[in-house]
Design a protein around this motif. Sequence first.
Motif, PDB file in Angstrom:
ATOM      1  N   GLN A 101       0.851  -1.173  -0.059  1.00  0.00           N
ATOM      2  CA  GLN A 101       0.024   0.070   0.046  1.00  0.00           C
ATOM      3  C   GLN A 101       0.886   1.253   0.061  1.00  0.00           C
ATOM      4  OE1 GLN A 101      -2.544  -1.801  -1.172  1.00  0.00           O
ATOM      5  NE2 GLN A 101      -3.553   0.074  -0.238  1.00  0.00           N
ATOM      6  N   GLU A 102       2.030   1.463   0.786  1.00  0.00           N
ATOM      7  CA  GLU A 102       3.053   2.441   0.677  1.00  0.00           C
ATOM      8  C   GLU A 102       3.418   2.579  -0.855  1.00  0.00           C
ATOM      9  OE1 GLU A 102       5.611   1.532   3.832  1.00  0.00           O
ATOM     10  OE2 GLU A 102       4.086   1.767   5.323  1.00  0.00           O
ATOM     11  N   HIS A 103       3.660   1.597  -1.245  1.00  0.00           N
ATOM     12  CA  HIS A 103       4.290   1.676  -2.876  1.00  0.00           C
ATOM     13  C   HIS A 103       3.306   2.484  -3.661  1.00  0.00           C
ATOM     14  CE1 HIS A 103       8.125  -0.102  -2.452  1.00  0.00           C
ATOM     15  NE2 HIS A 103       7.666  -1.200  -1.973  1.00  0.00           N
ATOM     16  N   LEU A 104       2.114   1.762  -3.540  1.00  0.00           N
ATOM     17  CA  LEU A 104       0.847   2.400  -4.266  1.00  0.00           C
ATOM     18  C   LEU A 104       0.849   3.927  -4.192  1.00  0.00           C
ATOM     19  CD1 LEU A 104      -1.865  -0.396  -4.382  1.00  0.00           C
ATOM     20  CD2 LEU A 104      -0.809   0.711  -6.463  1.00  0.00           C
ATOM     21  N   THR A 105       0.759   4.100  -2.710  1.00  0.00           N
ATOM     22  CA  THR A 105       0.588   5.597  -2.334  1.00  0.00           C
ATOM     23  C   THR A 105       1.553   6.629  -2.800  1.00  0.00           C
ATOM     24  OG1 THR A 105      -0.658   4.901  -0.442  1.00  0.00           O
ATOM     25  CG2 THR A 105       0.378   7.130  -0.359  1.00  0.00           C
ATOM     26  N   LEU A 106       2.904   5.992  -2.887  1.00  0.00           N
ATOM     27  CA  LEU A 106       4.140   6.765  -3.228  1.00  0.00           C
ATOM     28  C   LEU A 106       3.885   6.854  -4.682  1.00  0.00           C
ATOM     29  CD1 LEU A 106       6.712   8.162  -2.950  1.00  0.00           C
ATOM     30  CD2 LEU A 106       7.938   5.893  -3.179  1.00  0.00           C
ATOM     31  N   LEU A 107       3.585   5.771  -5.580  1.00  0.00           N
ATOM     32  CA  LEU A 107       3.360   5.948  -7.044  1.00  0.00           C
ATOM     33  C   LEU A 107       2.372   6.932  -7.465  1.00  0.00           C
ATOM     34  CD1 LEU A 107       3.984   2.314  -8.351  1.00  0.00           C
ATOM     35  CD2 LEU A 107       5.256   4.250  -9.009  1.00  0.00           C
ATOM     36  N   ALA A 108       1.408   6.751  -6.754  1.00  0.00           N
ATOM     37  CA  ALA A 108       0.231   7.698  -7.084  1.00  0.00           C
ATOM     38  C   ALA A 108       0.717   9.140  -7.042  1.00  0.00           C
ATOM     39  CB  ALA A 108      -0.950   7.460  -6.351  1.00  0.00           C
ATOM     40  N   ARG A 109       1.291   9.239  -5.598  1.00  0.00           N
ATOM     41  CA  ARG A 109       1.548  10.713  -5.462  1.00  0.00           C
ATOM     42  C   ARG A 109       2.672  11.248  -6.597  1.00  0.00           C
ATOM     43  NH1 ARG A 109       4.402  10.583  -0.845  1.00  0.00           N
ATOM     44  NH2 ARG A 109       2.407   9.420   0.293  1.00  0.00           N
ATOM     45  N   LEU A 123      12.158   2.106  -8.639  1.00  0.00           N
ATOM     46  CA  LEU A 123      13.154   1.161  -8.261  1.00  0.00           C
ATOM     47  C   LEU A 123      12.989   0.565  -6.571  1.00  0.00           C
ATOM     48  CD1 LEU A 123      16.174   3.660  -9.242  1.00  0.00           C
ATOM     49  CD2 LEU A 123      15.771   1.238 -10.079  1.00  0.00           C
ATOM     50  N   GLN A 124      12.402   1.479  -5.755  1.00  0.00           N
ATOM     51  CA  GLN A 124      12.102   1.146  -4.459  1.00  0.00           C
ATOM     52  C   GLN A 124      10.939  -0.183  -4.640  1.00  0.00           C
ATOM     53  OE1 GLN A 124      10.555   4.523  -1.925  1.00  0.00           O
ATOM     54  NE2 GLN A 124      12.202   5.694  -2.806  1.00  0.00           N
ATOM     55  N   PHE A 125      10.173  -0.285  -5.277  1.00  0.00           N
ATOM     56  CA  PHE A 125       9.165  -1.009  -5.417  1.00  0.00           C
ATOM     57  C   PHE A 125       9.875  -2.475  -6.062  1.00  0.00           C
ATOM     58  CE2 PHE A 125       6.579  -3.359  -8.669  1.00  0.00           C
ATOM     59  CZ  PHE A 125       5.630  -3.962  -7.906  1.00  0.00           C
ATOM     60  N   GLU A 126      10.608  -1.934  -6.913  1.00  0.00           N
ATOM     61  CA  GLU A 126      11.500  -3.312  -7.544  1.00  0.00           C
ATOM     62  C   GLU A 126      12.389  -4.060  -6.300  1.00  0.00           C
ATOM     63  OE1 GLU A 126      14.183  -4.236 -11.733  1.00  0.00           O
ATOM     64  OE2 GLU A 126      14.075  -2.453 -10.916  1.00  0.00           O
ATOM     65  N   ARG A 162       7.176  -0.992 -17.711  1.00  0.00           N
ATOM     66  CA  ARG A 162       6.895  -2.021 -18.596  1.00  0.00           C
ATOM     67  C   ARG A 162       7.546  -3.480 -18.191  1.00  0.00           C
ATOM     68  NH1 ARG A 162       6.854   2.134 -22.649  1.00  0.00           N
ATOM     69  NH2 ARG A 162       9.060   1.687 -23.215  1.00  0.00           N
ATOM     70  N   TYR A 163       8.860  -3.438 -17.754  1.00  0.00           N
ATOM     71  CA  TYR A 163       9.852  -4.573 -17.376  1.00  0.00           C
ATOM     72  C   TYR A 163       9.034  -5.060 -15.952  1.00  0.00           C
ATOM     73  CZ  TYR A 163      13.116  -7.160 -14.644  1.00  0.00           C
ATOM     74  OH  TYR A 163      13.858  -7.980 -13.960  1.00  0.00           O
ATOM     75  N   LEU A 164       8.815  -4.287 -15.062  1.00  0.00           N
ATOM     76  CA  LEU A 164       8.153  -4.926 -13.816  1.00  0.00           C
ATOM     77  C   LEU A 164       6.714  -5.456 -14.190  1.00  0.00           C
ATOM     78  CD1 LEU A 164       9.360  -2.070 -11.572  1.00  0.00           C
ATOM     79  CD2 LEU A 164      10.242  -4.396 -11.354  1.00  0.00           C
ATOM     80  N   ALA A 165       5.821  -4.853 -14.969  1.00  0.00           N
ATOM     81  CA  ALA A 165       4.536  -5.189 -15.060  1.00  0.00           C
ATOM     82  C   ALA A 165       4.578  -6.900 -15.900  1.00  0.00           C
ATOM     83  CB  ALA A 165       3.948  -4.490 -15.995  1.00  0.00           C
ATOM     84  N   GLU A 166       5.459  -6.686 -16.724  1.00  0.00           N
ATOM     85  CA  GLU A 166       5.837  -8.054 -17.509  1.00  0.00           C
ATOM     86  C   GLU A 166       6.437  -9.249 -16.413  1.00  0.00           C
ATOM     87  OE1 GLU A 166       5.617 -11.048 -20.081  1.00  0.00           O
ATOM     88  OE2 GLU A 166       4.907  -9.045 -20.622  1.00  0.00           O
ATOM     89  N   ARG A 167       7.019  -8.867 -15.586  1.00  0.00           N
ATOM     90  CA  ARG A 167       7.471  -9.803 -14.678  1.00  0.00           C
ATOM     91  C   ARG A 167       6.470 -10.336 -13.833  1.00  0.00           C
ATOM     92  NH1 ARG A 167      12.362  -7.766 -10.503  1.00  0.00           N
ATOM     93  NH2 ARG A 167      11.310  -9.582  -9.437  1.00  0.00           N
ATOM     94  N   ILE A 168       5.700  -9.542 -13.265  1.00  0.00           N
ATOM     95  CA  ILE A 168       4.640  -9.633 -12.321  1.00  0.00           C
ATOM     96  C   ILE A 168       3.295 -10.600 -13.176  1.00  0.00           C
ATOM     97  CG2 ILE A 168       2.587  -8.703 -11.221  1.00  0.00           C
ATOM     98  CD1 ILE A 168       4.411  -6.411 -10.353  1.00  0.00           C
ATOM     99  N   ARG A 169       3.385 -10.143 -14.452  1.00  0.00           N
ATOM    100  CA  ARG A 169       2.406 -10.853 -15.176  1.00  0.00           C
ATOM    101  C   ARG A 169       2.724 -12.372 -15.507  1.00  0.00           C
ATOM    102  NH1 ARG A 169       1.008  -5.874 -17.685  1.00  0.00           N
ATOM    103  NH2 ARG A 169      -1.003  -5.254 -17.127  1.00  0.00           N
ATOM    104  N   HIS A 170       3.993 -12.474 -15.774  1.00  0.00           N
ATOM    105  CA  HIS A 170       4.612 -13.471 -15.875  1.00  0.00           C
ATOM    106  C   HIS A 170       4.371 -14.524 -14.879  1.00  0.00           C
ATOM    107  CE1 HIS A 170       7.143 -16.822 -17.852  1.00  0.00           C
ATOM    108  NE2 HIS A 170       7.805 -16.668 -16.542  1.00  0.00           N
ATOM    109  N   VAL A 171       4.735 -14.160 -13.575  1.00  0.00           N
ATOM    110  CA  VAL A 171       4.643 -14.802 -12.340  1.00  0.00           C
ATOM    111  C   VAL A 171       3.275 -15.105 -11.911  1.00  0.00           C
ATOM    112  CG1 VAL A 171       5.346 -14.898 -10.064  1.00  0.00           C
ATOM    113  CG2 VAL A 171       6.908 -14.119 -11.342  1.00  0.00           C
TER     114      VAL A 171
END
Length: 179
Positions: A101-109, A123-126, A162-171
Amino acid sequence: MISVREDSDAATYEIRQLDEDSSALPFEVGPRLRAKMFELAGELNHFNGIDIDLHRKIANLGEKTFRWERGTESHEVKFNYTLNSPANQLLQIFEGLARQQEHLTLLARRIKYDRLGVNDALLQFESDLNRKLLPEPQRLLPALDQIANDSRFVEIARQRARYLAERIRHVSEPVSSSK
């Protein structure tokens, strides 16, 4: 504080100082993770009459509270540090949900107010994703897709999203067998 319902994906997340007004934010927890959480709570007798604290002089790591409610019945257990395996697993899930949730909040901000800071937030999320600290990273896919497809963000952030989204979708994809 994180509140999760057994019968619904709906949950709330609230981190605040004691002197601040309450403002719980809604989020969702998937059925598989919810089932695991309530299974662990069951292994801990829904926190009824148990003592999981180590009761040794160690650093004060902050009091944690697990609370279970059903109708008028409620039980809770408080602890500083525990060696109880189900309690530690449950604690890791809750800490992971809070991080998520903290990552979502930070990204939204950052998306709204600091487009150049988006890459640092990614980078923090990764880093947490690499350390497997996030129980449901697919919850961040809408934000990652938004960044990946918006030319207002620097290209390095778009590529990382894009890279992170692809990783998450693949897993997250179910493994299909081919004959």
